[in-house]
Write a protein that holds these residues in place. Structure first.
Motif, PDB file in Angstrom:
ATOM      1  N   LYS A 826       0.810  -1.221   0.000  1.00 42.31           N
ATOM      2  CA  LYS A 826       0.000   0.000   0.000  1.00 42.31           C
ATOM      3  C   LYS A 826       0.841   1.267   0.000  1.00 42.31           C
ATOM      4  O   LYS A 826       0.307   2.362  -0.164  1.00 42.31           O
ATOM      5  CB  LYS A 826      -0.945   0.010   1.216  1.00 42.31           C
ATOM      6  N   LEU A 827       2.144   1.113   0.196  1.00 34.78           N
ATOM      7  CA  LEU A 827       3.017   2.281   0.302  1.00 34.78           C
ATOM      8  C   LEU A 827       4.200   2.167  -0.642  1.00 34.78           C
ATOM      9  O   LEU A 827       4.653   1.071  -0.976  1.00 34.78           O
ATOM     10  CB  LEU A 827       3.539   2.428   1.739  1.00 34.78           C
ATOM     11  N   GLU A 828       4.687   3.313  -1.061  1.00 38.19           N
ATOM     12  CA  GLU A 828       5.946   3.411  -1.792  1.00 38.19           C
ATOM     13  C   GLU A 828       7.027   3.816  -0.798  1.00 38.19           C
ATOM     14  O   GLU A 828       6.779   4.625   0.099  1.00 38.19           O
ATOM     15  CB  GLU A 828       5.854   4.463  -2.903  1.00 38.19           C
ATOM     16  N   PHE A 829       8.237   3.281  -0.970  1.00 38.47           N
ATOM     17  CA  PHE A 829       9.328   3.613  -0.062  1.00 38.47           C
ATOM     18  C   PHE A 829      10.497   4.208  -0.841  1.00 38.47           C
ATOM     19  O   PHE A 829      10.926   3.648  -1.857  1.00 38.47           O
ATOM     20  CB  PHE A 829       9.804   2.365   0.688  1.00 38.47           C
ATOM     21  N   THR A 830      10.973   5.339  -0.374  1.00 38.05           N
ATOM     22  CA  THR A 830      12.178   5.956  -0.917  1.00 38.05           C
ATOM     23  C   THR A 830      13.184   6.090   0.222  1.00 38.05           C
ATOM     24  O   THR A 830      12.897   6.768   1.211  1.00 38.05           O
ATOM     25  CB  THR A 830      11.889   7.348  -1.510  1.00 38.05           C
ATOM     26  N   PRO A 831      14.351   5.463   0.109  1.00 30.13           N
ATOM     27  CA  PRO A 831      15.316   5.495   1.217  1.00 30.13           C
ATOM     28  C   PRO A 831      15.726   6.922   1.575  1.00 30.13           C
ATOM     29  O   PRO A 831      16.032   7.726   0.692  1.00 30.13           O
ATOM     30  CB  PRO A 831      16.510   4.691   0.676  1.00 30.13           C
ATOM     31  N   VAL A 832      15.728   7.233   2.852  1.00 30.32           N
ATOM     32  CA  VAL A 832      16.223   8.535   3.308  1.00 30.32           C
ATOM     33  C   VAL A 832      17.738   8.529   3.175  1.00 30.32           C
ATOM     34  O   VAL A 832      18.398   7.500   3.298  1.00 30.32           O
ATOM     35  CB  VAL A 832      15.810   8.810   4.763  1.00 30.32           C
ATOM     36  N   ASN A 833      18.308   9.679   2.915  1.00 32.65           N
ATOM     37  CA  ASN A 833      19.743   9.781   2.646  1.00 32.65           C
ATOM     38  C   ASN A 833      20.525   9.889   3.955  1.00 32.65           C
ATOM     39  O   ASN A 833      21.133  10.906   4.270  1.00 32.65           O
ATOM     40  CB  ASN A 833      20.025  10.988   1.747  1.00 32.65           C
ATOM     41  N   ARG A 834      20.482   8.813   4.722  1.00 32.92           N
ATOM     42  CA  ARG A 834      21.176   8.798   6.007  1.00 32.92           C
ATOM     43  C   ARG A 834      21.738   7.408   6.282  1.00 32.92           C
ATOM     44  O   ARG A 834      21.238   6.411   5.775  1.00 32.92           O
ATOM     45  CB  ARG A 834      20.221   9.157   7.157  1.00 32.92           C
ATOM     46  N   LYS A 835      22.774   7.392   7.103  1.00 29.71           N
ATOM     47  CA  LYS A 835      23.291   6.146   7.648  1.00 29.71           C
ATOM     48  C   LYS A 835      22.655   5.959   9.012  1.00 29.71           C
ATOM     49  O   LYS A 835      22.817   6.808   9.889  1.00 29.71           O
ATOM     50  CB  LYS A 835      24.814   6.203   7.777  1.00 29.71           C
ATOM     51  N   VAL A 836      21.912   4.873   9.192  1.00 26.20           N
ATOM     52  CA  VAL A 836      21.150   4.692  10.418  1.00 26.20           C
ATOM     53  C   VAL A 836      21.562   3.387  11.100  1.00 26.20           C
ATOM     54  O   VAL A 836      22.089   2.467  10.466  1.00 26.20           O
ATOM     55  CB  VAL A 836      19.633   4.691  10.145  1.00 26.20           C
ATOM     56  N   ALA A 837      21.309   3.336  12.390  1.00 30.39           N
ATOM     57  CA  ALA A 837      21.582   2.120  13.174  1.00 30.39           C
ATOM     58  C   ALA A 837      20.274   1.375  13.424  1.00 30.39           C
ATOM     59  O   ALA A 837      19.199   1.982  13.468  1.00 30.39           O
ATOM     60  CB  ALA A 837      22.248   2.481  14.491  1.00 30.39           C
ATOM     61  N   LEU A 838      20.386   0.090  13.594  1.00 31.99           N
ATOM     62  CA  LEU A 838      19.208  -0.737  13.841  1.00 31.99           C
ATOM     63  C   LEU A 838      19.490  -1.667  15.015  1.00 31.99           C
ATOM     64  O   LEU A 838      20.525  -2.340  15.059  1.00 31.99           O
ATOM     65  CB  LEU A 838      18.867  -1.569  12.601  1.00 31.99           C
ATOM     66  N   HIS A 839      18.582  -1.675  15.975  1.00 31.48           N
ATOM     67  CA  HIS A 839      18.684  -2.620  17.091  1.00 31.48           C
ATOM     68  C   HIS A 839      17.460  -3.524  17.074  1.00 31.48           C
ATOM     69  O   HIS A 839      16.329  -3.056  17.195  1.00 31.48           O
ATOM     70  CB  HIS A 839      18.756  -1.891  18.433  1.00 31.48           C
ATOM     71  N   VAL A 840      17.705  -4.803  16.922  1.00 29.02           N
ATOM     72  CA  VAL A 840      16.633  -5.795  16.956  1.00 29.02           C
ATOM     73  C   VAL A 840      16.486  -6.238  18.407  1.00 29.02           C
ATOM     74  O   VAL A 840      17.404  -6.811  18.990  1.00 29.02           O
ATOM     75  CB  VAL A 840      16.958  -7.001  16.063  1.00 29.02           C
ATOM     76  N   THR A 841      15.344  -5.947  19.002  1.00 27.12           N
ATOM     77  CA  THR A 841      15.154  -6.288  20.417  1.00 27.12           C
ATOM     78  C   THR A 841      15.157  -7.796  20.615  1.00 27.12           C
ATOM     79  O   THR A 841      14.950  -8.577  19.678  1.00 27.12           O
ATOM     80  CB  THR A 841      13.822  -5.727  20.948  1.00 27.12           C
ATOM     81  N   CYS A 842      15.358  -8.198  21.865  1.00 26.63           N
ATOM     82  CA  CYS A 842      15.344  -9.623  22.171  1.00 26.63           C
ATOM     83  C   CYS A 842      13.991 -10.244  21.816  1.00 26.63           C
ATOM     84  O   CYS A 842      13.913 -11.373  21.327  1.00 26.63           O
ATOM     85  CB  CYS A 842      15.688  -9.859  23.635  1.00 26.63           C
ATOM     86  N   SER A 843      12.924  -9.497  22.038  1.00 26.70           N
ATOM     87  CA  SER A 843      11.591 -10.013  21.707  1.00 26.70           C
ATOM     88  C   SER A 843      11.440 -10.221  20.209  1.00 26.70           C
ATOM     89  O   SER A 843      10.891 -11.235  19.758  1.00 26.70           O
ATOM     90  CB  SER A 843      10.519  -9.046  22.211  1.00 26.70           C
ATOM     91  N   SER A 844      11.935  -9.268  19.430  1.00 23.80           N
ATOM     92  CA  SER A 844      11.857  -9.407  17.973  1.00 23.80           C
ATOM     93  C   SER A 844      12.689 -10.593  17.502  1.00 23.80           C
ATOM     94  O   SER A 844      12.295 -11.315  16.575  1.00 23.80           O
ATOM     95  CB  SER A 844      12.345  -8.121  17.297  1.00 23.80           C
ATOM     96  N   ARG A 845      13.838 -10.796  18.114  1.00 24.18           N
ATOM     97  CA  ARG A 845      14.668 -11.949  17.749  1.00 24.18           C
ATOM     98  C   ARG A 845      13.936 -13.251  18.027  1.00 24.18           C
ATOM     99  O   ARG A 845      13.965 -14.184  17.219  1.00 24.18           O
ATOM    100  CB  ARG A 845      15.994 -11.907  18.516  1.00 24.18           C
ATOM    101  N   LYS A 846      13.280 -13.311  19.162  1.00 27.27           N
ATOM    102  CA  LYS A 846      12.561 -14.538  19.516  1.00 27.27           C
ATOM    103  C   LYS A 846      11.378 -14.779  18.584  1.00 27.27           C
ATOM    104  O   LYS A 846      10.946 -15.921  18.413  1.00 27.27           O
ATOM    105  CB  LYS A 846      12.101 -14.472  20.974  1.00 27.27           C
ATOM    106  N   MET A 847      10.855 -13.712  17.996  1.00 30.09           N
ATOM    107  CA  MET A 847       9.751 -13.864  17.049  1.00 30.09           C
ATOM    108  C   MET A 847      10.248 -14.087  15.621  1.00 30.09           C
ATOM    109  O   MET A 847       9.448 -14.139  14.687  1.00 30.09           O
ATOM    110  CB  MET A 847       8.841 -12.629  17.104  1.00 30.09           C
ATOM    111  N   GLY A 848      11.575 -14.192  15.448  1.00 29.25           N
ATOM    112  CA  GLY A 848      12.133 -14.445  14.131  1.00 29.25           C
ATOM    113  C   GLY A 848      12.095 -13.255  13.201  1.00 29.25           C
ATOM    114  O   GLY A 848      12.043 -13.417  11.975  1.00 29.25           O
ATOM    115  N   LEU A 849      12.163 -12.048  13.756  1.00 27.87           N
ATOM    116  CA  LEU A 849      12.003 -10.841  12.954  1.00 27.87           C
ATOM    117  C   LEU A 849      13.307 -10.109  12.654  1.00 27.87           C
ATOM    118  O   LEU A 849      13.281  -9.001  12.106  1.00 27.87           O
ATOM    119  CB  LEU A 849      11.042  -9.878  13.659  1.00 27.87           C
ATOM    120  N   ALA A 850      14.445 -10.692  13.006  1.00 28.14           N
ATOM    121  CA  ALA A 850      15.712 -10.002  12.783  1.00 28.14           C
ATOM    122  C   ALA A 850      15.945  -9.720  11.295  1.00 28.14           C
ATOM    123  O   ALA A 850      16.253  -8.588  10.910  1.00 28.14           O
ATOM    124  CB  ALA A 850      16.863 -10.818  13.360  1.00 28.14           C
ATOM    125  N   GLU A 851      15.783 -10.723  10.461  1.00 23.93           N
ATOM    126  CA  GLU A 851      16.018 -10.532   9.026  1.00 23.93           C
ATOM    127  C   GLU A 851      14.952  -9.651   8.380  1.00 23.93           C
ATOM    128  O   GLU A 851      15.293  -8.736   7.621  1.00 23.93           O
ATOM    129  CB  GLU A 851      16.113 -11.893   8.334  1.00 23.93           C
TER     130      GLU A 851
END
Length: 940
Positions: A826-851
């Motif tokens: 439903k959405l179009e995505f255009t990458p913002v021109n920034r270098k960003v960090a990502l932290h996958v929480t322990c809960s997200s890891r347990k739900m298999g959402l890291a990738e």
């Protein structure tokens, strides 16, 4: 209390080491001194070292006092080679440097690097290290080299011995040697000519004895880690080559290995696996023998008992439970450079074994998720047996190798010995291509009759392997303590005498890891057996393998999950034995901080544990045991007045924010630190990334055909941005904006101000109160979603994970899941021109959402950094306010990995507080990034 000379040794160590890296207390010496074997020695002193210079100075101290010292990496060793009752030296985080060079043909590694991490460094180059032990996600390079660990694919061609290029080591007298540095070699030749000459003389003596030389050649045609690597003496003429190859598999008894350079091997991009089923062991062994020589990269044999122990695990093929009593399986892997080549190899494998009748046609899969499950189950066979053992017993794994032509007979003889000695639940599995079998059984060491049974069984096994088949008593797990008594039995008098000469040449006073490999006590393998008292159903299955440790946020601060269980077992033993009240009280008080207070209880340990033990859940239970009537009454009151509690927290945030504006960051931090310390950590520790009170949501979503229930967590409702974040938008505003772009109308659950998933109570051990809040939330969500008809979005992944754990029949999503499933089209995505960090929480890891989370972030930003080895931030809800040292320890390497990042994203507001503080960039919910990078997709 230390006994001289250890009290003096402690003083001398503290002269050059920080106090927080020298341990003598009862809890930590026990916990830090435990490895994965079934032996226990408790060190007098445990030392954490971060540099070679420290090792040199430690060796000077132990030499001066003539006391033994043992070096320890991850402690996943199975044969008792990583324990000590004297001085134990552990590798700290300073030993994790590496260098890839010569077009990735070589990699230089320090001993504190985990094996799988080395492979991650090499993956972009299409390379890996040769050794591939089943514990590669936990064991470290130091242990891999010192044990000559191999694994399922490397065999005898790609182990540490065969892929070693050079190493840096420190002798017992403190002398360093870098075998890859000509200047270091020249200096060593001047200072230690006697060692080089001694090795050359040994080589000349062996070559002058054709029978001994041939025996050494013969013994290493199959896997062999019994005793020292005598093949170094016949394989190399250069004494430096002999020296460094003798260090491989020496288990810390000859020198300390401070660096190793491997010749890397190719990591083929295309793989396929099949679980081949045969009617009996002999058929499976015939197939393995036929497939040797390169047809397959690995062939893991599993007898019927092994299959039965895992046949009900997720991902296993159907029909395993219907196999006959004599059935046997081979888990094989084929590798290739291209997909076409892979298919040709699969066809070749089937052709090679076409005359060996299977129970059903062989089915290969090249889908990583499918064959990955098969191999993960194979890696977990040893702990799986341990998990179903009777409480109070231990699990033992032995590791032998037969000449390949004798593999079937050897396996059948092992099964007969199981029956003879009453080990009716034993299993056999192993690396069939190398004739290497592991056999696992449970053992009770609490009764002398059981110890006698074990002794008789082991005597029969060693005689059968060493004498009848001329095999190896240790193929890849190292000699350790449990086979030291049998080294001469396998090797004979002359080769054994040669090993004694080697030990005397390198360590004439016997200070390095005594009792390992060479042991004069004929009953050493029956002494110092590890007690495993019944403690609690939640942790009794633990075999102390240490697989959980790399993901624990408190691993460098206090205890790991394995160590928490070890220490709690000691508490249980003390209670059962009726130890002195003072002893029990002191140990219990230490555990209250080391074991309970600094546990994030994130449950990531359960994802690494082969039997899914969640030590975090146990610690929550432990917390519950400590709550009295008044604590429970207070918890019940706050649960019943959640709206008022949240309002009070918001008020406190406003006051703290105002104080920060008036006093400034520096003064405010000093005042807050003083209050926190002075209150005994009862007053939460304010920090410069503390959120301000959230403002009410302002946006409304349009009324359309798409509806979603949005439940902003209580944390998101009252915690807004921090002072230094230039974006002052509330997370609810960003979420509503994103949903509006996708055409969603938002439905809120009724009485939302008082709703909570209950995690703030449950994490503190107030289980009853937490469950009551969750039930209240469930009722509200069912009503709002028309009984589960509408999807439900929660902006905080830990809350959503708890909801998913306990609420059934509702469509529950956190931001990443919801975006992937409902917003992507439903959405179009255009990458913002920034270098960003990502932290996958322990809960997200347990739900298999890291990738999925990383893939989504890469659609929305020019460059995304996912810091390595940051699995849990250690903030643990609000624990980071009361025990900020836990958060600091978990994120100590974060800042150096965020160079060039201007912002970070996650899915938990409290996690983002700690991440912002230690990453020194503002962290916020990933919804902010999704909203900024998206716009409505135009109708076609």
């Amino acid at each position: 209390m230390l006994i001289a000379p250890y009290d003096e040794i402690q003083k001398e160590l503290l002269a050059f080491l920080p106090k927080d890296r020298v341990y003598t207390d009862a809890l930590r010496t026990l916990a830090y001194g435990t490895d994965a074997s079934f032996y226990r020695l408790i060190p007098k002193i445990v030392v954490d070292t971060d540099s070679e210079d420290e090792v040199v100075r430690i060796l000077a101290v132990v030499n001066a006092h003539q006391v033994p010292v043992t070096f320890r990496a991850a402690g996943t060793s199975l044969s008792g080679q990583a324990i000590s009752d004297s001085v134990l030296v552990r590798l700290g985080d300073g030993w994790r440097h590496y260098r890839i060079f010569d077009d990735a043909a070589k990699i230089e590694l320090e001993p504190g690097i985990i094996g799988s991490q080395a492979n991650k460094y090499l993956a972009p180059h299409g390379k890996k290290i040769g050794p591939d032990p089943a514990s590669i996600d936990s064991c470290k390079i130091g242990g891999i080299v010192a044990n000559n660990a191999s694994g399922m694919c490397c065999g005898v061609a790609e182990n540490s011995y065969k892929t070693l290029h050079s190493m840096r080591l420190v002798l017992v007298d403190g002398t360093p040697l870098d075998t890859g540095d000509p200047a270091s070699r020249n200096a060593f030749a001047q200072s230690h000519r006697h060692i080089l000459d001694g090795l050359s003389e040994m080589r000349a003596k062996v070559l002058a004895d054709p029978a001994l030389a041939e025996r050494i050649h013969h013994k290493f045609k199959i896997k062999n880690t019994t005793g020292y690597s005598l093949n170094a003496i016949v394989d190399f003429e250069d004494p430096f080559e002999i020296l460094q190859h003798l260090l491989v598999g020496s288990e810390g008894t000859l020198a300390f290995i401070s660096k190793v350079v491997y010749n890397t091997v190719v990591e083929h991009p295309h793989k396929a696996s099949a679980l081949m089923r045969f009617p009996d062991v002999r058929s499976a062994c015939r197939a393995a023998t036929a497939l040797r020589g390169g047809a397959v990269s690995a062939a893991e044999i599993m007898d019927r008992a092994s299959i039965a122990s895992v046949q009900d695990k997720p991902g296993m093929p159907e029909g395993l439970d219907k196999l006959g009593p004599d059935a046997c399986a081979l888990l094989v892997e084929v590798r290739a450079e291209t997909a076409d080549e892979l298919q040709k190899k699969i066809g070749s494998v089937k052709e090679i074994i076409k005359d060996i009748e299977p129970l059903e046609p062989h089915k290969f899969t090249d889908i990583p998720a499918e064959f990955g499950k098969l191999w993960n189950v194979r890696k977990g066979l040893f702990p799986a047996v341990g998990a179903v053992r009777e409480a109070g017993t231990t699990v033992i794994i032995e590791d032998v190798a037969f000449p390949i032509e004798s593999l079937a007979d050897g396996a059948l003889d092992l099964q007969e010995l199981f029956r003879k000695h009453g080990y009716d639940k034993a299993i056999i599995f192993g690396h069939a291509l190398e004739g290497n079998l592991h056999f696992v059984f449970t053992q009770d060491f609490n009764a002398q009759a059981e110890i006698d049974r074990y002794e008789a069984f082991l005597n029969d096994v060693t005689d059968m392997v060493a004498n009848k088949y001329q095999g190896s008593l240790k193929a890849e797990h190292g000699t350790g303590r449990n086979m030291a008594h049998f080294v001469e039995l396998e090797w004979g008098r002359d080769a054994f005498a040669l090993m004694r000469e080697i030990k005397a040449l390198f360590d004439p006073k016997g200070l390095l890891n005594p009792g390992v490999i060479l042991n004069d006590d004929p009953r050493a393998h029956l002494k110092d057996l590890k007690p495993l008292p019944v403690a609690d159903d939640m942790v009794d299955r633990c075999i102390e393998c240490g697989f959980c440790e790399p993901v624990c946020p408190s691993r460098t601060l206090t205890l790991t999950p394995r160590q928490r269980i070890v220490a709690y077992r000691e508490i249980s033993r003390q209670e059962q034995a009726g130890d002195a009240a003072e002893t029990k009280r002191a140990f219990h008080e230490s555990y209250d901080y080391d074991g309970e207070a600094t546990c994030a209880a994130d449950g990531l340990c359960g994802t690494r544990c082969p039997v899914s033990i969640d030590t975090g859940k146990f610690i929550k239970q432990y917390r519950a045991w400590g709550h009295g009537r008044w604590a429970n009454a207070a918890a019940t009151f706050t649960a019943n007045t959640t709206g008022m509690t949240i309002h009070a927290v918001s008020g406190a945030l406003r006051v703290a924010g105002a104080a920060q504006d008036v006093l400034g960051d520096r003064v405010m931090d000093a005042v807050a630190g003083g209050l926190h310390k002075g209150s005994g950590k009862r007053i939460p520790r304010w920090n410069t990334s503390m959120p301000r009170a959230a403002t009410p949501a302002r946006l409304k979503t349009p009324a359309t055909g798409n509806r979603v229930v949005y439940f902003p967590s209580c944390v998101a409702r009252h915690m807004g941005p921090e002072k230094h974040d230039p974006d002052k938008t509330a997370i609810r505003d960003r979420t509503l904006s994103l949903l509006a772009k996708a055409g969603y109308e938002v439905v809120y659950p009724a009485d939302m101000t008082k709703l909570c998933c209950g995690q703030p109570w449950e994490s503190k051990g107030f289980i009853k109160q937490g469950d009551a809040k969750l039930q209240e939330l469930e009722c509200a969500l069912r009503a709002a979603s028309n009984g589960g008809e509408l999807p439900i979005l929660c902006d905080t992944s830990p809350c959503l994970y708890r909801m998913k754990e306990h609420i059934k029949g509702l469509k529950l999503y956190e931001p990443v899941e919801f975006a992937v499933q409902f917003l992507a089209d439903k959405l179009e995505f255009t990458p913002v021109n920034r270098k960003v960090a990502l932290h996958v929480t322990c809960s997200s890891r347990k739900m298999g959402l890291a990738e999925p989370m990383e893939a989504l972030a890469r659609r929305c930003a020019r460059e995304v950094v996912v810091p390595e080895e940051v699995f849990c931030c250690g903030f643990a809800g609000d624990r980071g306010f009361n025990y900020p040292e836990l958060n600091q320890a978990a994120l100590k390497d974060l800042r150096r990995q965020l160079d060039g990042c201007t912002v970070g994203y996650s899915t938990s507001r409290t996690c983002e507080v700690g991440l912002s503080l230690h990453g020194e960039v503002p962290y916020k919910n990933i919804v902010f990034l999704l909203d900024e990078a998206s716009w409505p997709k135009q109708a076609e």
